[in-house]
Design a protein around this motif. Structure first.
Motif, PDB file in Angstrom:
ATOM      1  N   SER A  66      10.878 -24.797  23.381  1.00  0.00           N
ATOM      2  CA  SER A  66      10.978 -23.391  23.773  1.00  0.00           C
ATOM      3  C   SER A  66      11.698 -23.242  25.113  1.00  0.00           C
ATOM      4  N   LEU A  69      15.394 -23.589  24.424  1.00  0.00           N
ATOM      5  CA  LEU A  69      15.943 -22.375  23.810  1.00  0.00           C
ATOM      6  C   LEU A  69      16.130 -21.259  24.844  1.00  0.00           C
ATOM      7  N   LYS A  70      15.175 -21.105  25.731  1.00  0.00           N
ATOM      8  CA  LYS A  70      15.274 -20.077  26.760  1.00  0.00           C
ATOM      9  C   LYS A  70      16.370 -20.400  27.758  1.00  0.00           C
ATOM     10  N   ALA A  73      19.575 -19.409  26.133  1.00  0.00           N
ATOM     11  CA  ALA A  73      19.722 -17.957  26.107  1.00  0.00           C
ATOM     12  C   ALA A  73      20.113 -17.412  27.477  1.00  0.00           C
ATOM     13  N   SER A  81      18.184 -11.513  23.091  1.00  0.00           N
ATOM     14  CA  SER A  81      17.637 -12.535  22.205  1.00  0.00           C
ATOM     15  C   SER A  81      16.113 -12.401  22.119  1.00  0.00           C
ATOM     16  N   ASP A  82      15.557 -12.802  20.978  1.00  0.00           N
ATOM     17  CA  ASP A  82      14.106 -12.765  20.810  1.00  0.00           C
ATOM     18  C   ASP A  82      13.399 -13.863  21.598  1.00  0.00           C
ATOM     19  N   THR A  83      14.131 -14.883  22.016  1.00  0.00           N
ATOM     20  CA  THR A  83      13.497 -15.970  22.761  1.00  0.00           C
ATOM     21  C   THR A  83      13.084 -15.538  24.159  1.00  0.00           C
ATOM     22  N   ASP A  85      11.595 -12.759  24.872  1.00  0.00           N
ATOM     23  CA  ASP A  85      10.435 -11.869  24.831  1.00  0.00           C
ATOM     24  C   ASP A  85       9.169 -12.546  25.345  1.00  0.00           C
ATOM     25  N   ASP A  86       9.075 -13.841  25.182  1.00  0.00           N
ATOM     26  CA  ASP A  86       7.892 -14.573  25.643  1.00  0.00           C
ATOM     27  C   ASP A  86       8.291 -15.617  26.673  1.00  0.00           C
TER      28      ASP A  86
END
Length: 171
Positions: A66, A69-70, A73, A81-83, A85-86
């Motif tokens: 994770s 991925l962030k 992004a 991006s949806d990544t 959001d958290d």
């Protein structure tokens, strides 16, 4: 006494009304010099506990895929991006500590400066974005300070690449 505290009575070592709590300690017999463990701490209760525990990174809430991925992004400016959001603060702290470690290898002790200016940068970013977004429509969610700190931490990656380049180039 101040703050509503009562003055304790004088200490008398011979008083029999003092109760001492020994916790879960076992009993000690001075004649046999043997220690008997408490009955609740049997060997079968702890035999499989180490194998059943989750890994340390999972227990701390650090998810390496994770974080990668962030990072991707943030570097590719994929803010929708949806990544994102958290966001987590673990990756941001990893990048800040990595930048501080690289500066330490370069002979500069800048941990306090890096962390201090990162906090100032996060607060300024939060203030400016919320001032700009306050005039927009109400359906956009406001950016909170935690997200700003995470984005600033992940945004340190170009500085890390620059520090690695400076470290590897000959002088």
């Amino acid at each position: 006494m101040e703050f509503g505290m009562k003055q304790p009575n004088s200490f008398n070592s011979n008083s029999s009304n003092v109760e001492w709590y020994s916790g879960a300690a076992g009993t000690y017999n001075p004649s046999s010099y043997q220690y008997a463990p408490p009955p609740a701490a049997s060997a079968t209760a702890y035999s499989n506990s180490f194998e059943d525990e989750p890994p340390l990174l999972e227990e701390l809430g650090i998810d390496i895929p994770s974080i990668l991925l962030k990072t991707k992004a943030i570097l590719l400016h994929q803010m929708k991006s949806d990544t994102l959001d958290d966001l987590d603060f673990g990756g941001a702290l990893i990048f800040l500590l990595l930048l501080g470690g690289l500066h330490l290898l370069l002979g500069k002790m800048h941990f306090g400066v890096l962390l201090g200016w990162s906090v100032v940068q996060s607060v300024v970013l939060w203030f400016v974005v919320n001032q700009i977004a306050s005039n927009e429509a109400a359906e956009h969610r406001a950016l909170d300070l935690y997200s700003c700190c995470c984005i600033v931490g992940y945004g340190m990656l170009p500085l890390i690449v620059l520090s690695v380049g400076v470290l590897l180039t000959p002088k």
